[in-house]
Motif scaffolding. Sequence first.
Motif, short mmCIF file in Angstrom:
data_model
loop_
_atom_site.label_atom_id
_atom_site.label_comp_id
_atom_site.label_asym_id
_atom_site.label_seq_id
_atom_site.Cartn_x
_atom_site.Cartn_y
_atom_site.Cartn_z
N LEU A 188 -2.81 3.13 6.29
CA LEU A 188 -1.53 3.92 6.50
C LEU A 188 -1.54 4.76 7.66
CD1 LEU A 188 -0.51 4.30 2.98
CD2 LEU A 188 0.38 2.54 4.34
N PRO A 189 -0.53 5.32 8.19
CA PRO A 189 -0.63 6.43 9.33
C PRO A 189 -0.99 7.76 8.65
CG PRO A 189 1.80 5.87 8.80
CD PRO A 189 0.87 4.71 8.18
N SER A 190 -1.52 8.49 9.50
CA SER A 190 -1.76 9.86 8.95
C SER A 190 -0.61 10.57 8.65
CB SER A 190 -2.24 10.88 10.11
OG SER A 190 -2.35 12.11 9.93
N ARG A 191 -0.69 11.38 7.30
CA ARG A 191 0.52 11.85 6.77
C ARG A 191 0.94 13.02 7.46
NH1 ARG A 191 -0.01 12.56 0.44
NH2 ARG A 191 -2.26 13.37 0.80
N VAL A 216 0.83 -1.24 -0.02
CA VAL A 216 0.14 -0.09 -0.08
C VAL A 216 0.83 1.21 -0.05
CG1 VAL A 216 -1.61 1.43 1.26
CG2 VAL A 216 -1.82 -1.02 1.19
N ALA A 217 1.91 1.25 0.82
CA ALA A 217 2.96 2.40 0.77
C ALA A 217 3.54 2.43 -0.25
CB ALA A 217 3.81 2.26 2.09
N LEU A 218 3.70 1.51 -1.17
CA LEU A 218 4.54 1.57 -2.65
C LEU A 218 3.48 2.09 -3.60
CD1 LEU A 218 6.74 0.84 -4.31
CD2 LEU A 218 5.80 -1.25 -4.73
N ARG A 263 7.42 5.94 5.95
CA ARG A 263 5.78 6.27 6.00
C ARG A 263 5.23 5.28 6.79
NH1 ARG A 263 1.61 8.06 6.21
NH2 ARG A 263 0.05 8.12 4.60
N LEU A 264 5.96 4.07 7.18
CA LEU A 264 5.06 2.92 7.90
C LEU A 264 5.55 2.95 9.71
CD1 LEU A 264 5.04 -0.02 5.56
CD2 LEU A 264 3.09 1.42 6.06
#
Length: 267
Positions: free
Chosen positions: A252-255, A159-161, A183-184
């Motif tokens: 994913l975590p909040s940006r 997902v991050a990719l 990101r993770l």
Amino acid sequence: METIIVQLPGPAQCGGDDPGRPDLIHLGPGDIADFGRGTSGGAGVRIMLTDPGISRRAGQLEAAGDYWRLSNFSRRVSYVVENLEGAGEYLTVAPGRLGAPVPFEFSRVVLPALSGTAAFKVFAPQHAYLGEQAAPGGGELTVHPFALDPTSKYFLVLVALCEPRLRDPSDSALPGVGQIVERLRPLETCRDLTRSAVNYHIDYLAFAKLRLDLGEETATGADGGRTGAKRSRLASVALRFGLVREEHLSLLPSRAAGRLTPQEAGA
């Protein structure tokens, strides 16, 4: 169709510093592989564990359907199978236990040894997941060619990719391994995530889950051949077939979460 993949112990580990591919054994339903110290030079076993505290023929793996079984040939010690996606979950196989079923998709088999422990990893990439209800009398169920577990860590990496292209389809840039780590890391389950671990998950996705035929595309390039073509093909297949969708961004975590320093991202 293969049921399990065994990663043999040795220096060339997935996601390690060595850019070479690890030694793998592919087993289909009914196939077996013995593990242990073996006789001279490791003869007699397919999975060699060199510690002198390991029996010559310590046990056996058997591929069965979409899972596998573990037999413990020791009369004195138990073996442990760790779920590498289960936040400490494990099962114990008692001495003399034959054919213990292992339900984990991503496992490490650990044996007590003179040097501490000896271990090897086992993947079960063909796990079946409930998709949609089959109509009565509709015939055999269709097997999904891409059986991904959305609760797994490798899915978070995927997902991050894919995130930049999900948010802006015109954005052709893909995050690097260090950026995926950054990101993770704010996620509780990814606090100890490293570049090597992300490379490991990318290899697992490419070669076990999506079974990409990359040919010689990964023979060149930075980051041990693990960037460029491999990440691009992964993102392309995942997005093209809807394996990763916009709703998965909620995993994913909040940006706005705290960003890591370059040193932390490369730890």
